[in-house]
Design a protein around this motif. Structure first.
Motif, short mmCIF file in Angstrom:
data_model
loop_
_atom_site.label_atom_id
_atom_site.label_comp_id
_atom_site.label_asym_id
_atom_site.label_seq_id
_atom_site.Cartn_x
_atom_site.Cartn_y
_atom_site.Cartn_z
N PHE A 1 36.37 67.98 61.14
CA PHE A 1 37.61 67.65 60.45
C PHE A 1 38.34 66.54 61.17
CE2 PHE A 1 38.86 71.11 63.23
CZ PHE A 1 40.08 70.72 63.75
N GLU B 1 42.39 64.84 61.78
CA GLU B 1 43.83 65.07 61.64
C GLU B 1 44.60 63.90 62.24
OE1 GLU B 1 45.38 68.35 63.99
OE2 GLU B 1 43.68 68.17 65.34
N LEU B 2 45.74 63.62 61.63
CA LEU B 2 46.65 62.60 62.12
C LEU B 2 47.76 63.32 62.85
CD1 LEU B 2 47.33 59.59 62.24
CD2 LEU B 2 48.56 59.88 60.08
N GLY B 3 47.80 63.16 64.17
CA GLY B 3 48.76 63.89 65.00
C GLY B 3 50.16 63.33 64.92
N GLU B 4 51.12 64.13 65.37
CA GLU B 4 52.51 63.68 65.41
C GLU B 4 52.69 62.47 66.32
OE1 GLU B 4 55.18 66.87 66.30
OE2 GLU B 4 54.43 68.10 64.66
N LEU C 1 44.82 59.42 65.52
CA LEU C 1 43.91 60.03 64.58
C LEU C 1 42.87 60.80 65.40
CD1 LEU C 1 43.30 60.04 61.51
CD2 LEU C 1 41.76 58.13 61.91
N TYR C 2 42.76 62.12 65.18
CA TYR C 2 41.84 62.96 65.94
C TYR C 2 40.63 63.31 65.08
CZ TYR C 2 45.51 63.40 69.38
OH TYR C 2 46.45 63.13 70.33
N HIS D 1 37.17 65.53 65.04
CA HIS D 1 36.44 66.64 65.66
C HIS D 1 35.01 66.59 65.14
CE1 HIS D 1 40.20 68.66 66.97
NE2 HIS D 1 40.69 67.95 65.97
#
Length: 63
Positions: A27, A29-32, A36-37, A39
């Motif tokens: 997956f 995710e765009l962190g705070e 952009l992470y 996995h």
């Protein structure tokens, strides 16, 4: 909040390499922190990798 153009470009290049290596993208995710992470994992292994794409498009191993 949207990924930057540099992040999207780096993500495309990164995903292309991951696909060529037969990795599975678990997956994204765009962190705070605006990073952009990504996995990554493989079907036959429980091990996963975490990569971070900075707003300037730099790719680094996760945290």
């Amino acid at each position: 909040m949207e990924p930057t153009t540099e992040q999207l470009r780096a993500f495309y290049q990164f995903v292309r390499r991951a696909v060529l290596l037969s990795s599975l993208i678990a997956f994204i995710e765009l962190g705070e922190d605006k990073n952009l992470y990504v996995h990554l994992g493989r079907y036959e292994s429980q091990a996963t990798l975490l990569f971070r794409i900075t707003p300037t498009g730099e790719v680094n191993n996760g945290e």
